[in-house]
Write an enzyme that holds these catalytic residues in place. Structure first.
Site, PDB file in Angstrom:
ATOM      1  N   LYS A  28       0.918  -1.265  -0.125  1.00 51.22           N
ATOM      2  CA  LYS A  28       0.047   0.046   0.009  1.00 51.22           C
ATOM      3  C   LYS A  28       0.943   1.293  -0.165  1.00 51.22           C
ATOM      4  CE  LYS A  28      -4.505   0.855   0.391  1.00 51.22           C
ATOM      5  NZ  LYS A  28      -5.520  -0.078  -0.268  1.00 51.22           N
ATOM      6  N   GLY A  34     -25.003   2.873   2.347  1.00 49.44           N
ATOM      7  CA  GLY A  34     -24.303   3.312   1.492  1.00 49.44           C
ATOM      8  C   GLY A  34     -24.557   2.933   0.063  1.00 49.44           C
ATOM      9  N   GLY A  72     -23.272   3.929  -2.866  1.00 53.80           N
ATOM     10  CA  GLY A  72     -22.317   4.702  -3.699  1.00 53.80           C
ATOM     11  C   GLY A  72     -21.844   3.899  -4.838  1.00 53.80           C
ATOM     12  N   VAL A 108     -20.094   1.125  -5.337  1.00 57.55           N
ATOM     13  CA  VAL A 108     -20.543  -0.469  -4.990  1.00 57.55           C
ATOM     14  C   VAL A 108     -21.637  -0.838  -4.485  1.00 57.55           C
ATOM     15  CG1 VAL A 108     -19.611  -2.523  -3.742  1.00 57.55           C
ATOM     16  CG2 VAL A 108     -17.894  -0.691  -4.267  1.00 57.55           C
TER      17      VAL A 108
END
Ligand code: NAD
Length: 359
Positions: free
Chosen positions: A80, A180, A182, A184
């Site tokens: 990452k 949520g 959004g 996805v």
């Protein structure tokens, strides 16, 4: 600031700090484990309180990527990057070019991608400087948006959770409380509605709620009421740490299955869910569709094959649920252990990934 004794340091292979004075870039790349292949993981652009907070984030997230790739059976390790947003949180071409040179300097041991705070446009700039970028438009895997693949994987993972909790293979009439709507959550809600599920939804954005109500027949509740909905499944698709002491006590569902990263506030909350009889689909297992799709990138990209691979998340979760039941342990613990076992088995079989290259 300590590194080797930092609380999130868990046998990381390499942690590299980089500063580019001209562009103002200050970034950290953490390579957790490359036993299975090059470390893949997104680049986060974030205003951190201090260096220690940035280090903690990159260490934690890179380890999560190792586990995610291992349980998705991919030839990637975990890594990452975090860019510490400069004062004013201003992005610039020079900043992302400098980041690209930083990525390039690792010679392919780390492959970057989009993450919180970075956009396809930012990644295009990075890609202009280094080939070690995944999920960009010219990879052949669609337009670089991982969300449809992630949602497809979550849909199949949710079906696995329903199968294990209710002993049924279809979603007709199954009630999902969805947090949520959004990138996805929106696709997921569509798949669920198409499969006959009943939806109760919450989102901060009224336009998303109006869309779900009009197109999917969803019932809408206030954002702070979604935890109290008496449903079959809770699907978190917004922020992390939504499974904590306060919310777990309120949940009135038999399973949790959603895309959000880092859903458990702390590892012990996996046990808390199990004690309440709520089956938890570990986040990094169920939301691996995006990275699975990336693994199919290239000129021979075949969307049907990639989506079929995402759907295999169902089988991985079946395995985790069965083992958790057999061993009477929380699913998050079992998933971590299975990932570690896969990496160890690969190393024992002589597949030492990139570790060999660095001696
Ligand atoms: P997004 O920003 O497109 O969507 C998040 C949605 O949640 C937005 O509509 C927002 O209004 C809503 N929201 C924010 N706070 C809320 C709250 N308190 N209550 C209800 N709704 C709230 O993000 P996304 O790309 O859909 O990702 C959703 C989650 O899945 C994130 O945790 C992300 O890290 C994780 N994830 C995404 C992908 C991917 O492919 N995009 C892959 C793996 C994991």
């Amino acid at each position: 600031m300590s590194v080797f004794s930092a609380k999130s340091f868990r046998n990381h292979e390499q942690v590299v700090f980089h500063q580019d004075k001209a562009s103002g870039l200050q970034a950290i790349i953490a390579i957790h484990d490359t036993t299975l292949g090059p470390a893949l993981g997104g680049c986060r652009f974030w205003r951190y309180e201090d260096d220690a907070a940035a280090l903690d984030d990159v260490l934690r997230l890179s380890r999560g990527m190792t586990f995610k790739a291992a349980l998705a059976n991919l030839s990637f390790g975990g890594g990452k990057a975090v860019i510490m947003a400069p004062p004013g949180a201003k992005k610039s071409t020079a900043l992302f070019q400098a980041f690209g040179r930083f990525v390039n300097s690792l010679g392919g041991r780390y492959v970057t991608a989009e993450d919180v705070g970075t956009s396809p446009r930012d990644l295009e700039i990075v890609h202009g400087v280094t080939p070690y970028v995944a999920g960009v438009a010219d990879g052949g895997a669609g337009d670089g948006d991982p969300s449809p693949a992630t949602a497809w994987g979550v849909f199949h993972g949710l079906k696995a959770a329903v199968a294990a909790s209710f002993y049924r293979d279809d979603l007709h009439g199954v009630h999902v409380a969805l947090q949520g709507l959004g990138h996805v959550g929106g696709y997921l809600a569509e798949h669920l509605a198409q499969a006959g599920a009943v939806l109760t939804v919450a989102d901060l954005d009224p336009s998303r709620l109006a869309w779900a109500k009009a197109n999917l027949g969803a019932e809408v509740v206030d954002v702070d009421k979604i935890y109290d909905v008496a449903a079959d499944v809770f699907a978190p698709n917004a922020m992390g740490a939504v499974l904590n002491d306060e919310t777990i006590a309120r949940l009135r569902v038999r399973a949790v299955a959603g895309s959000a990263n880092n859903q458990l506030a702390e590892d012990r909350h996996g046990q808390a869910l199990a004690e309440r009889g709520i089956l938890y689909a570990p986040d990094y297992v169920i939301n691996a569709g995006g990275i699975i799709n990336i693994s199919h990138e290239g000129h021979a990209y075949d969307i049907d094959r990639a989506m079929a691979h995402c759907a295999r998340i169902h089988g991985t979760l079946d395995e985790i649920f069965q083992r958790a039941r057999r061993e009477d342990r929380p699913t998050n613990e079992v998933a971590d252990q299975m990932a570690e076992e896969r990496i160890a088995a690969h190393a024992t079989a002589g597949g030492v990934g990139l570790r060999a290259a660095v001696g």
